[in-house]
Design a protein around this motif. Sequence first.
Motif, PDB file in Angstrom:
ATOM      1  N   ARG A   2       0.822  -1.196   0.000  1.00 54.44           N
ATOM      2  CA  ARG A   2       0.000   0.000   0.000  1.00 54.44           C
ATOM      3  C   ARG A   2       0.860   1.252   0.000  1.00 54.44           C
ATOM      4  O   ARG A   2       1.930   1.290   0.583  1.00 54.44           O
ATOM      5  CB  ARG A   2      -0.872   0.042   1.252  1.00 54.44           C
ATOM      6  N   GLU A   3       0.336   2.279  -0.646  1.00 53.35           N
ATOM      7  CA  GLU A   3       0.981   3.579  -0.602  1.00 53.35           C
ATOM      8  C   GLU A   3       0.589   4.261   0.697  1.00 53.35           C
ATOM      9  O   GLU A   3      -0.568   4.270   1.064  1.00 53.35           O
ATOM     10  CB  GLU A   3       0.507   4.421  -1.784  1.00 53.35           C
ATOM     11  N   THR A  18      -8.431  10.365  -6.375  1.00 47.31           N
ATOM     12  CA  THR A  18      -8.351   8.916  -6.482  1.00 47.31           C
ATOM     13  C   THR A  18      -9.741   8.322  -6.334  1.00 47.31           C
ATOM     14  O   THR A  18     -10.631   8.946  -5.776  1.00 47.31           O
ATOM     15  CB  THR A  18      -7.398   8.333  -5.413  1.00 47.31           C
ATOM     16  N   HIS A  20     -10.045   5.537  -4.730  1.00 44.91           N
ATOM     17  CA  HIS A  20      -9.950   4.745  -3.509  1.00 44.91           C
ATOM     18  C   HIS A  20     -10.525   5.524  -2.329  1.00 44.91           C
ATOM     19  O   HIS A  20     -10.227   6.700  -2.153  1.00 44.91           O
ATOM     20  CB  HIS A  20      -8.500   4.367  -3.215  1.00 44.91           C
ATOM     21  N   ARG A  22     -11.164   6.959   1.447  1.00 46.49           N
ATOM     22  CA  ARG A  22     -10.367   7.327   2.622  1.00 46.49           C
ATOM     23  C   ARG A  22     -11.283   7.088   3.815  1.00 46.49           C
ATOM     24  O   ARG A  22     -12.339   7.694   3.922  1.00 46.49           O
ATOM     25  CB  ARG A  22      -9.926   8.780   2.531  1.00 46.49           C
ATOM     26  N   ARG A  45      -9.815  -3.523   5.809  1.00 47.10           N
ATOM     27  CA  ARG A  45      -8.736  -3.643   4.816  1.00 47.10           C
ATOM     28  C   ARG A  45      -9.046  -4.744   3.814  1.00 47.10           C
ATOM     29  O   ARG A  45      -8.820  -4.598   2.617  1.00 47.10           O
ATOM     30  CB  ARG A  45      -7.394  -3.907   5.511  1.00 47.10           C
ATOM     31  N   PRO A  49      -9.183  -3.144  -0.019  1.00 48.64           N
ATOM     32  CA  PRO A  49      -7.724  -3.252   0.078  1.00 48.64           C
ATOM     33  C   PRO A  49      -6.940  -2.028  -0.403  1.00 48.64           C
ATOM     34  O   PRO A  49      -5.826  -1.808   0.056  1.00 48.64           O
ATOM     35  CB  PRO A  49      -7.390  -4.481  -0.769  1.00 48.64           C
ATOM     36  N   GLU A  50      -7.496  -1.233  -1.283  1.00 50.35           N
ATOM     37  CA  GLU A  50      -6.782  -0.070  -1.814  1.00 50.35           C
ATOM     38  C   GLU A  50      -7.106   1.219  -1.058  1.00 50.35           C
ATOM     39  O   GLU A  50      -6.615   2.279  -1.424  1.00 50.35           O
ATOM     40  CB  GLU A  50      -7.104   0.103  -3.297  1.00 50.35           C
ATOM     41  N   SER A  51      -7.915   1.140  -0.027  1.00 46.86           N
ATOM     42  CA  SER A  51      -8.330   2.346   0.693  1.00 46.86           C
ATOM     43  C   SER A  51      -7.227   2.849   1.625  1.00 46.86           C
ATOM     44  O   SER A  51      -6.315   2.125   2.004  1.00 46.86           O
ATOM     45  CB  SER A  51      -9.598   2.064   1.493  1.00 46.86           C
ATOM     46  N   HIS A  70      -2.425  -3.012   8.810  1.00 50.86           N
ATOM     47  CA  HIS A  70      -3.585  -2.660   7.995  1.00 50.86           C
ATOM     48  C   HIS A  70      -3.938  -1.181   8.063  1.00 50.86           C
ATOM     49  O   HIS A  70      -4.932  -0.758   7.489  1.00 50.86           O
ATOM     50  CB  HIS A  70      -4.797  -3.503   8.408  1.00 50.86           C
ATOM     51  N   ASN A  72      -2.853   2.984   7.579  1.00 52.90           N
ATOM     52  CA  ASN A  72      -1.957   3.931   6.934  1.00 52.90           C
ATOM     53  C   ASN A  72      -1.540   5.041   7.892  1.00 52.90           C
ATOM     54  O   ASN A  72      -0.466   5.611   7.748  1.00 52.90           O
ATOM     55  CB  ASN A  72      -2.637   4.577   5.720  1.00 52.90           C
TER      56      ASN A  72
END
Length: 95
Positions: A2-3, A18, A20, A22, A45, A49-51, A70, A72
């Motif tokens: 993940r970023e 994006t 994705h 938040r 997550r 998965p890309e959130s 999981h 960010n």
Amino acid sequence: MRETHDAPFGSAQGRRRTTHPRILVVGPNWMGDLIFLTPAIRAIRKAAPESFIAVLCPPWGVELLRGHPHLNQVIPQIESRGLKGLLSWRPLVQR
């Protein structure tokens, strides 16, 4: 992998266009409840998965959740009451 974003959750600097989601999870005020929150974070997550997932929790809970695979971002909650406490949420709310 993940970023991760270095900018705070609600800051203009951290916003990117994006598709994705938040997600901000507002954590409970009790340690046991915060620990029991971790399976829910894992489920979020898995479902998205890309959130970008951040948890807002009391300052003592930051170390407990820091490094969670999981998440960010972990955001310490400002412990203020009244108008000052209400205004402290303003940076977290996206317009």
